[in-house]
Design a protein around this motif. Sequence first.
Motif, PDB file in Angstrom:
ATOM      1  N   ASP A  37       0.739  -1.074  -0.043  1.00 54.21           N
ATOM      2  CA  ASP A  37      -0.048   0.020  -0.040  1.00 54.21           C
ATOM      3  C   ASP A  37       0.919   1.242   0.068  1.00 54.21           C
ATOM      4  O   ASP A  37       1.919   1.442   0.703  1.00 54.21           O
ATOM      5  N   TYR A  58      -4.539   4.252   3.144  1.00 53.81           N
ATOM      6  CA  TYR A  58      -5.999   3.500   2.818  1.00 53.81           C
ATOM      7  C   TYR A  58      -6.991   3.723   3.293  1.00 53.81           C
ATOM      8  O   TYR A  58      -8.237   3.814   3.045  1.00 53.81           O
ATOM      9  N   ARG A  70      -4.677   9.677  -2.411  1.00 50.19           N
ATOM     10  CA  ARG A  70      -4.323   8.200  -2.824  1.00 50.19           C
ATOM     11  C   ARG A  70      -5.366   7.694  -3.900  1.00 50.19           C
ATOM     12  O   ARG A  70      -6.608   7.943  -3.641  1.00 50.19           O
ATOM     13  N   LYS A  73      -5.760   1.124  -6.549  1.00 53.98           N
ATOM     14  CA  LYS A  73      -4.755   0.152  -7.213  1.00 53.98           C
ATOM     15  C   LYS A  73      -5.264  -0.338  -8.457  1.00 53.98           C
ATOM     16  O   LYS A  73      -6.419  -0.287  -8.934  1.00 53.98           O
ATOM     17  N   THR A  81      -0.123  -1.322  -9.183  1.00 50.62           N
ATOM     18  CA  THR A  81       0.323  -0.085  -8.924  1.00 50.62           C
ATOM     19  C   THR A  81      -0.608   0.429  -7.845  1.00 50.62           C
ATOM     20  O   THR A  81      -1.887   0.069  -7.614  1.00 50.62           O
ATOM     21  N   ASP A  82       0.005   1.161  -6.857  1.00 46.63           N
ATOM     22  CA  ASP A  82      -0.779   2.043  -6.041  1.00 46.63           C
ATOM     23  C   ASP A  82      -0.213   3.266  -6.370  1.00 46.63           C
ATOM     24  O   ASP A  82       0.867   3.780  -6.250  1.00 46.63           O
ATOM     25  N   THR A  83      -1.143   4.576  -6.142  1.00 55.16           N
ATOM     26  CA  THR A  83      -0.810   5.950  -6.594  1.00 55.16           C
ATOM     27  C   THR A  83      -0.987   6.880  -6.022  1.00 55.16           C
ATOM     28  O   THR A  83      -1.946   7.056  -5.249  1.00 55.16           O
TER      29      THR A  83
END
Length: 302
Positions: A37, A58, A70, A73, A81-83
């Motif tokens: 995360d 999160y 955020r 995903k 990917t998590d941005t």
Amino acid sequence: MAVMTHAMLKGSNVPLDTAAVRAVLRWTPGPGVPDVDASALVLGPDGRVRSDEDFVFYNQPRHPSGLVRRLPKKRVAEALTDTVEADLGALDPSIDRVVLAASSDGGTFRSVTDLRIVLYDATAADGREPLALFDVTAETGEETAVICGELYRRGEGWKFRAVGQGYPTGLVGLATDFGISVDEEPDGAPAGAETAAETGSETAAGAPVDPLAETALVDAGEAGTGSAPHPDPDATVVHTPRPPSPPVPPMPDRAPAYGYPQAPVPGPGPAYGYPQPVPAGQGAEPVQEFRMPPMGPQFQRP
């Protein structure tokens, strides 16, 4: 003009010629690979958050200003990917840094392969070359959280620094280092466990009770019929149960000789104090009537 991607080493930095960036955390999933995360900490000049709202993760995916957020995903080819996006040019001048971090769920970063952070110009169209990329590697293999990099002010602009600092204490340890208040369970209690006093469903002995009957719970603890309940953390006033009174010692076989006349006891009584009653059959002289001494002037009414 073509944009050149900077492949960065740990500790290096690069200037950012954009007012907004998209930081993409990328890794390869697979059997035994923990979930990862992305998160961000918005810091002041002292290197700490101004409040818990400066932690974007999160459970709190958007900063109150809306300028750090955020994104969901995504799966890209063989990677996940998590941005995190940050509108750097619009951030309050009191904000000095934005730390970009990653945490693992279900294992350490030893099991995470191909972890990297890639920075893009968020104002440009998709498909543009990234501004910078940094391959994040575990230092000891026991990390469950890691600072991938940080966005920081330099003069009128911003820079990005590749950090790669790991934390074996996970996201909680990382967050508390920057001033976040984290509520943890007491030692030995599993996460999410509820006590009888918190749920109001059971007493310490296991019997169902009314959750509002706080007085009954406290009385039960004082009477020694069971363990005193834990105080309600949400209560405005917390009543702390008093410890149970010590047991009354048994009466001695012989009555004490001091003070006012005592009840008759078998055998010869003590010779001290006020006149004692004479046991029957000893032929002693009758006991004179006892009278209180006259009161002193300090106790007499005017």
